[in-house]
Scaffold this motif. Structure first.
Motif, PDB file in Angstrom:
ATOM      1  N   TRP A 163      41.343  21.970  39.067  1.00 37.37           N
ATOM      2  CA  TRP A 163      41.708  21.263  40.292  1.00 37.37           C
ATOM      3  C   TRP A 163      40.446  21.028  41.115  1.00 37.37           C
ATOM      4  O   TRP A 163      39.679  21.967  41.364  1.00 37.37           O
ATOM      5  N   LEU A 164      40.231  19.813  41.559  1.00 36.76           N
ATOM      6  CA  LEU A 164      39.162  19.480  42.499  1.00 36.76           C
ATOM      7  C   LEU A 164      39.773  19.484  43.890  1.00 36.76           C
ATOM      8  O   LEU A 164      40.738  18.767  44.161  1.00 36.76           O
ATOM      9  N   ILE A 165      39.219  20.312  44.744  1.00 33.74           N
ATOM     10  CA  ILE A 165      39.662  20.379  46.136  1.00 33.74           C
ATOM     11  C   ILE A 165      38.473  19.939  46.984  1.00 33.74           C
ATOM     12  O   ILE A 165      37.394  20.537  46.909  1.00 33.74           O
ATOM     13  N   TYR A 166      38.664  18.877  47.746  1.00 33.25           N
ATOM     14  CA  TYR A 166      37.540  18.333  48.509  1.00 33.25           C
ATOM     15  C   TYR A 166      38.050  17.617  49.749  1.00 33.25           C
ATOM     16  O   TYR A 166      39.249  17.587  50.009  1.00 33.25           O
ATOM     17  N   GLY A 167      37.140  17.032  50.491  1.00 28.82           N
ATOM     18  CA  GLY A 167      37.459  16.438  51.777  1.00 28.82           C
ATOM     19  C   GLY A 167      38.214  15.128  51.759  1.00 28.82           C
ATOM     20  O   GLY A 167      38.561  14.596  52.808  1.00 28.82           O
ATOM     21  N   GLY A 168      38.469  14.566  50.575  1.00 27.59           N
ATOM     22  CA  GLY A 168      39.346  13.404  50.468  1.00 27.59           C
ATOM     23  C   GLY A 168      38.734  12.049  50.756  1.00 27.59           C
ATOM     24  O   GLY A 168      39.451  11.047  50.785  1.00 27.59           O
ATOM     25  N   SER A 169      37.431  11.958  50.924  1.00 32.04           N
ATOM     26  CA  SER A 169      36.791  10.689  51.252  1.00 32.04           C
ATOM     27  C   SER A 169      36.661   9.788  50.030  1.00 32.04           C
ATOM     28  O   SER A 169      36.558  10.254  48.902  1.00 32.04           O
ATOM     29  N   ASN A 170      36.620   8.494  50.296  1.00 29.62           N
ATOM     30  CA  ASN A 170      36.423   7.519  49.227  1.00 29.62           C
ATOM     31  C   ASN A 170      34.971   7.041  49.155  1.00 29.62           C
ATOM     32  O   ASN A 170      34.689   5.948  48.671  1.00 29.62           O
ATOM     33  N   CYS A 171      34.054   7.862  49.632  1.00 30.85           N
ATOM     34  CA  CYS A 171      32.640   7.483  49.685  1.00 30.85           C
ATOM     35  C   CYS A 171      31.754   8.548  49.044  1.00 30.85           C
ATOM     36  O   CYS A 171      32.125   9.715  48.966  1.00 30.85           O
ATOM     37  N   GLY A 172      30.577   8.136  48.663  1.00 29.39           N
ATOM     38  CA  GLY A 172      29.510   9.038  48.257  1.00 29.39           C
ATOM     39  C   GLY A 172      29.835   9.946  47.096  1.00 29.39           C
ATOM     40  O   GLY A 172      30.586   9.594  46.174  1.00 29.39           O
ATOM     41  N   LEU A 173      29.246  11.145  47.146  1.00 18.96           N
ATOM     42  CA  LEU A 173      29.442  12.121  46.087  1.00 18.96           C
ATOM     43  C   LEU A 173      30.894  12.573  46.015  1.00 18.96           C
ATOM     44  O   LEU A 173      31.378  12.958  44.948  1.00 18.96           O
ATOM     45  N   MET A 174      31.583  12.521  47.155  1.00 21.20           N
ATOM     46  CA  MET A 174      32.997  12.903  47.155  1.00 21.20           C
ATOM     47  C   MET A 174      33.782  12.016  46.192  1.00 21.20           C
ATOM     48  O   MET A 174      34.491  12.507  45.313  1.00 21.20           O
ATOM     49  N   GLU A 175      33.674  10.715  46.356  1.00 22.74           N
ATOM     50  CA  GLU A 175      34.429   9.788  45.505  1.00 22.74           C
ATOM     51  C   GLU A 175      33.909   9.812  44.070  1.00 22.74           C
ATOM     52  O   GLU A 175      34.699   9.722  43.122  1.00 22.74           O
ATOM     53  N   ALA A 176      32.597   9.950  43.886  1.00 27.61           N
ATOM     54  CA  ALA A 176      32.031   9.989  42.533  1.00 27.61           C
ATOM     55  C   ALA A 176      32.590  11.166  41.747  1.00 27.61           C
ATOM     56  O   ALA A 176      32.982  11.024  40.575  1.00 27.61           O
ATOM     57  N   THR A 177      32.649  12.326  42.375  1.00 28.68           N
ATOM     58  CA  THR A 177      33.177  13.524  41.717  1.00 28.68           C
ATOM     59  C   THR A 177      34.666  13.350  41.417  1.00 28.68           C
ATOM     60  O   THR A 177      35.127  13.625  40.303  1.00 28.68           O
ATOM     61  N   ALA A 178      35.411  12.878  42.397  1.00 28.21           N
ATOM     62  CA  ALA A 178      36.853  12.715  42.237  1.00 28.21           C
ATOM     63  C   ALA A 178      37.181  11.685  41.151  1.00 28.21           C
ATOM     64  O   ALA A 178      38.057  11.919  40.310  1.00 28.21           O
ATOM     65  N   ARG A 179      36.484  10.565  41.149  1.00 24.76           N
ATOM     66  CA  ARG A 179      36.769   9.515  40.161  1.00 24.76           C
ATOM     67  C   ARG A 179      36.503  10.021  38.743  1.00 24.76           C
ATOM     68  O   ARG A 179      37.315   9.818  37.835  1.00 24.76           O
ATOM     69  N   ALA A 180      35.387  10.711  38.558  1.00 17.57           N
ATOM     70  CA  ALA A 180      35.057  11.229  37.223  1.00 17.57           C
ATOM     71  C   ALA A 180      36.069  12.286  36.785  1.00 17.57           C
ATOM     72  O   ALA A 180      36.470  12.319  35.612  1.00 17.57           O
ATOM     73  N   ALA A 181      36.489  13.144  37.710  1.00 18.91           N
ATOM     74  CA  ALA A 181      37.488  14.169  37.373  1.00 18.91           C
ATOM     75  C   ALA A 181      38.811  13.506  36.987  1.00 18.91           C
ATOM     76  O   ALA A 181      39.433  13.874  35.988  1.00 18.91           O
ATOM     77  N   LYS A 182      39.227  12.545  37.771  1.00 20.75           N
ATOM     78  CA  LYS A 182      40.503  11.862  37.527  1.00 20.75           C
ATOM     79  C   LYS A 182      40.487  11.140  36.188  1.00 20.75           C
ATOM     80  O   LYS A 182      41.465  11.188  35.432  1.00 20.75           O
ATOM     81  N   GLU A 183      39.373  10.478  35.860  1.00 23.61           N
ATOM     82  CA  GLU A 183      39.259   9.747  34.594  1.00 23.61           C
ATOM     83  C   GLU A 183      39.376  10.667  33.383  1.00 23.61           C
ATOM     84  O   GLU A 183      39.766  10.222  32.306  1.00 23.61           O
ATOM     85  N   LYS A 184      39.061  11.951  33.571  1.00 20.39           N
ATOM     86  CA  LYS A 184      39.134  12.911  32.471  1.00 20.39           C
ATOM     87  C   LYS A 184      40.360  13.813  32.565  1.00 20.39           C
ATOM     88  O   LYS A 184      40.446  14.830  31.891  1.00 20.39           O
ATOM     89  N   GLY A 185      41.306  13.461  33.425  1.00 24.76           N
ATOM     90  CA  GLY A 185      42.565  14.189  33.471  1.00 24.76           C
ATOM     91  C   GLY A 185      42.660  15.279  34.520  1.00 24.76           C
ATOM     92  O   GLY A 185      43.623  16.045  34.526  1.00 24.76           O
ATOM     93  N   GLY A 186      41.689  15.363  35.419  1.00 22.30           N
ATOM     94  CA  GLY A 186      41.716  16.382  36.457  1.00 22.30           C
ATOM     95  C   GLY A 186      42.726  16.082  37.550  1.00 22.30           C
ATOM     96  O   GLY A 186      43.175  14.951  37.707  1.00 22.30           O
ATOM     97  N   MET A 187      43.076  17.109  38.288  1.00 25.84           N
ATOM     98  CA  MET A 187      43.969  16.975  39.433  1.00 25.84           C
ATOM     99  C   MET A 187      43.128  17.044  40.700  1.00 25.84           C
ATOM    100  O   MET A 187      42.200  17.851  40.788  1.00 25.84           O
ATOM    101  N   ILE A 188      43.489  16.229  41.687  1.00 22.47           N
ATOM    102  CA  ILE A 188      42.672  16.069  42.885  1.00 22.47           C
ATOM    103  C   ILE A 188      43.490  16.407  44.128  1.00 22.47           C
ATOM    104  O   ILE A 188      44.552  15.829  44.366  1.00 22.47           O
ATOM    105  N   MET A 189      42.956  17.342  44.918  1.00 24.76           N
ATOM    106  CA  MET A 189      43.556  17.693  46.203  1.00 24.76           C
ATOM    107  C   MET A 189      42.583  17.287  47.307  1.00 24.76           C
ATOM    108  O   MET A 189      41.439  17.731  47.318  1.00 24.76           O
ATOM    109  N   GLY A 190      43.046  16.455  48.210  1.00 30.06           N
ATOM    110  CA  GLY A 190      42.224  16.036  49.339  1.00 30.06           C
ATOM    111  C   GLY A 190      42.693  16.688  50.619  1.00 30.06           C
ATOM    112  O   GLY A 190      43.888  16.694  50.915  1.00 30.06           O
ATOM    113  N   ILE A 191      41.750  17.240  51.355  1.00 30.36           N
ATOM    114  CA  ILE A 191      42.039  17.836  52.666  1.00 30.36           C
ATOM    115  C   ILE A 191      41.463  16.840  53.681  1.00 30.36           C
ATOM    116  O   ILE A 191      40.258  16.792  53.900  1.00 30.36           O
ATOM    117  N   VAL A 192      42.332  16.050  54.287  1.00 35.65           N
ATOM    118  CA  VAL A 192      41.920  14.846  54.998  1.00 35.65           C
ATOM    119  C   VAL A 192      42.115  14.983  56.511  1.00 35.65           C
ATOM    120  O   VAL A 192      43.246  15.089  56.986  1.00 35.65           O
TER     121      VAL A 192
END
Length: 178
Positions: A35-64
């Motif tokens: 599970w990736l738990i992060y600040g939920g932004s669609n920018c920068g390293l936040m989005e890069a990490t989330a997009r790569a995790a999602k593309e490989k089947g990861g689950m994403i939790m955003g604290i927004v």
């Protein structure tokens, strides 16, 4: 460790190396069903990490936080979204939901999050650690500063009890795969 909190930059205007390493980490998290738990932004390293995790089947939790929503800067990749009033609530929830936290390169927001985790650990609120992912020596100055706090007796115990440093991807994944 299955629930990994990530602190990192929301800037798109940073060196490509940092983006590459964020994507590498995200892909690893997805492949290993973390599970990736992060600040939920669609920018920068936040989005890069989330997009790569999602593309490989990861689950994403955003604290927004509310301000992020007001700016329309929330990622569309989130499987679970927690809405917070402010950054203090965001930090508390990220700490609560994560088993371990990783600090990728970032600015003052990342520093605020890192120090929140370390400070609360020093007085016994939890026993979670931060891993500084020291890409290209990014965290060297801060790590030296923390050593200086210890040598000048501004820390009651070794601060290294509350964090680890990974100088390579292999070191980082070794720490996370426990």
């Amino acid at each position: 460790m299955n629930k990994i909190g990530i602190f990192c930059s929301a800037s798109d205007d940073i060196a490509p190396l940092f983006m590459e390493k964020a994507k590498e980490l995200g892909a690893w998290m997805g492949e290993h069903r973390k599970w990736l738990i992060y600040g939920g932004s669609n920018c920068g390293l936040m989005e890069a990490t989330a997009r790569a995790a999602k593309e490989k089947g990861g689950m994403i939790m955003g604290i927004v936080p509310t301000k992020l929503e007001e700016k329309g800067a929330v990622s569309e990749l989130l499987d679970v979204t927690f809405h917070t009033v402010n950054l203090s609530d965001r930090k508390d929830l990220m700490l609560q939901e994560s088993e371990i936290l990783v600090a990728l390169p970032g600015g003052v927001g990342t520093l605020d999050e890192v120090f929140h985790v370390i400070a609360s650990a020093t007085i016994g609120y939890h026993s979670k650690k931060v891993i500084f992912y020291n890409i290209g020596g990014f965290w060297n100055g801060l790590l030296d500063f923390l050593k200086g706090l210890e040598s000048q007796h501004f820390a009651h115990r070794p601060l290294s009890n509350f964090f680890q440093t990974a100088n390579s991807f292999e070191e980082l994944t070794g720490m996370l795969d426990k």
